[in-house]
Write an enzyme that holds these catalytic residues in place. Structure first.
Site, PDB file in Angstrom:
ATOM      1  N   ARG A  78       8.488  46.440  10.017  1.00 12.92           N
ATOM      2  CA  ARG A  78       9.740  45.914   9.470  1.00 12.92           C
ATOM      3  C   ARG A  78      10.930  46.769   9.896  1.00 12.92           C
ATOM      4  NH1 ARG A  78       9.988  42.524   4.625  1.00 12.92           N
ATOM      5  NH2 ARG A  78       7.983  41.511   4.374  1.00 12.92           N
ATOM      6  N   CYS A 150      25.039  31.846  22.969  1.00 12.12           N
ATOM      7  CA  CYS A 150      24.763  30.734  23.881  1.00 12.12           C
ATOM      8  C   CYS A 150      26.050  29.985  24.207  1.00 12.12           C
ATOM      9  CB  CYS A 150      23.733  29.795  23.275  1.00 12.12           C
ATOM     10  SG  CYS A 150      24.122  29.241  21.599  1.00 12.12           S
TER      11      CYS A 150
END
Length: 333
Positions: A78, A150
């Site tokens: 984690r 993007c």
């Protein structure tokens, strides 16, 4: 070939891995994801609702993920500082959890032996690079970089071509954007922006995006000249940028088409595409370009004011650029 670790095996993590195997340009040696165990990774990598089944072999063997016969070390940490990237031989790490997007947080990967980190998202403080636009400004003193978003990868190459030839005085961008994992399947709570919590499959949702302003970071001459917003729409993948801008030099729409086409066949080949076909969003699913100019969809009000349309596979085009950026960085070692 540069050895790469992937942190976060979500949409982008998995598709960067696919892009790496498809292209053979980088070597994936390790993957970390605390929420997905090895056997689930096999399944998630093999089957994809959007891009189809992986064209190759994938299995679990001796505690490793084996793709096309290549064994990949799996971690389930984690805390990024605890991932032993060095032991797995990973030199670069793709930080694709969407969580560790600052220099400080992404820097934790360096503690485990990684040499460089590529954040697959915009970053508040890491230098951002867009292939074909400002990747040449990268130098090997930079340990942590961002591949921007993007949408920035779609807008920036187009904006660069237009600005270089005609000059952009100012512009507004709208991206009509496919659903992503941050949205809700049905109405649910969304802390900061209430609309973002509305059902993704049943609404057009106005949303914010930093993509247009980020263009000013990768093309400094456009700083303060562009801003934009998004409409989230109920499609699973592929988005489209609508750039409406005022030009410094007068230009007929045919001249604009010509310079974009030239760029798509020359310096921006593989990054900026060009089409005159009567395309729709599905036609760009699994397309590897950052941006494909839709010549037939744009309009001009006059010689100084135009609306330009460019498509992008917001998952796969972007993931291929992450790979390309790493290849470019490796060439500077």
């Amino acid at each position: 070939m540069v050895k790469v670790g992937v942190n976060g095996f979500g949409r982008i993590g998995r598709l960067v891995t696919r892009a790496a195997f498809n292209s053979g340009k980088v070597d994936i040696v390790a993957i970390n994801d605390p929420f997905i165990d090895l056997h689930y990774m096999v399944y998630m990598f093999q089957y994809d609702s959007t891009h189809g089944k992986f064209n190759g072999t994938v299995k679990a063997e001796n505690g490793k993920l084996v793709i096309n016969g290549k064994a990949i070390t799996i971690f389930q940490e984690r805390d990024p500082a605890n991932i032993k990237w060095g032991d797995a031989g990973a030199e670069y790490v793709v930080e694709s959890t969407g969580v560790f997007t600052t220099m400080e947080k992404a820097g934790a990967h360096l503690k485990g032996g990684a040499k460089r980190v590529i954040i697959s998202a915009p970053s508040a403080d890491a230098p951002m690079f867009v292939m074909g636009v400002n990747h040449e400004k990268y130098n090997n003193t930079l340990k942590i970089v961002s591949n921007a978003s993007c949408t920035t990868n779609c807008l920036a190459p187009l904006a660069k071509v237009i600005h270089d030839h005609f000059g952009i005085v100012e512009g507004l961008m709208t991206t009509v954007h496919a659903i992503t994992a941050t949205q809700k399947t049905v109405d649910g709570p969304s802390g900061k922006l209430w609309r973002d919590g509305r059902g993704a499959a049943q609404n057009i949702i106005p949303a914010s995006t930093g993509a247009a302003k980020a263009v000013g970071k990768v093309i400094p001459e456009l700083n303060g000249k562009l801003t934009g917003m998004a409409f989230r729409v109920p499609t699973p993948n592929v988005s489209v940028v609508d750039l409406t801008c005022r030009l410094e030099k007068p230009a007929k729409y045919d001249e604009i088409k010509k310079v974009v086409k030239q760029a798509s066949e020359g310096p921006l080949k593989g990054i900026l595409g060009y089409t005159e076909d009567q395309v729709v969003s599905c036609d760009f699913n699994s397309d590897t370009h950052s941006s494909t100019f839709d010549a037939g969809a744009g309009i001009a009000l006059n010689d100084h004011f135009v609306k330009l349309i460019s498509w992008y596979d917001n998952e796969f085009g972007y993931s291929n650029r992450v790979v390309d950026l790493m290849v470019h960085m490796a060439s500077k070692e």
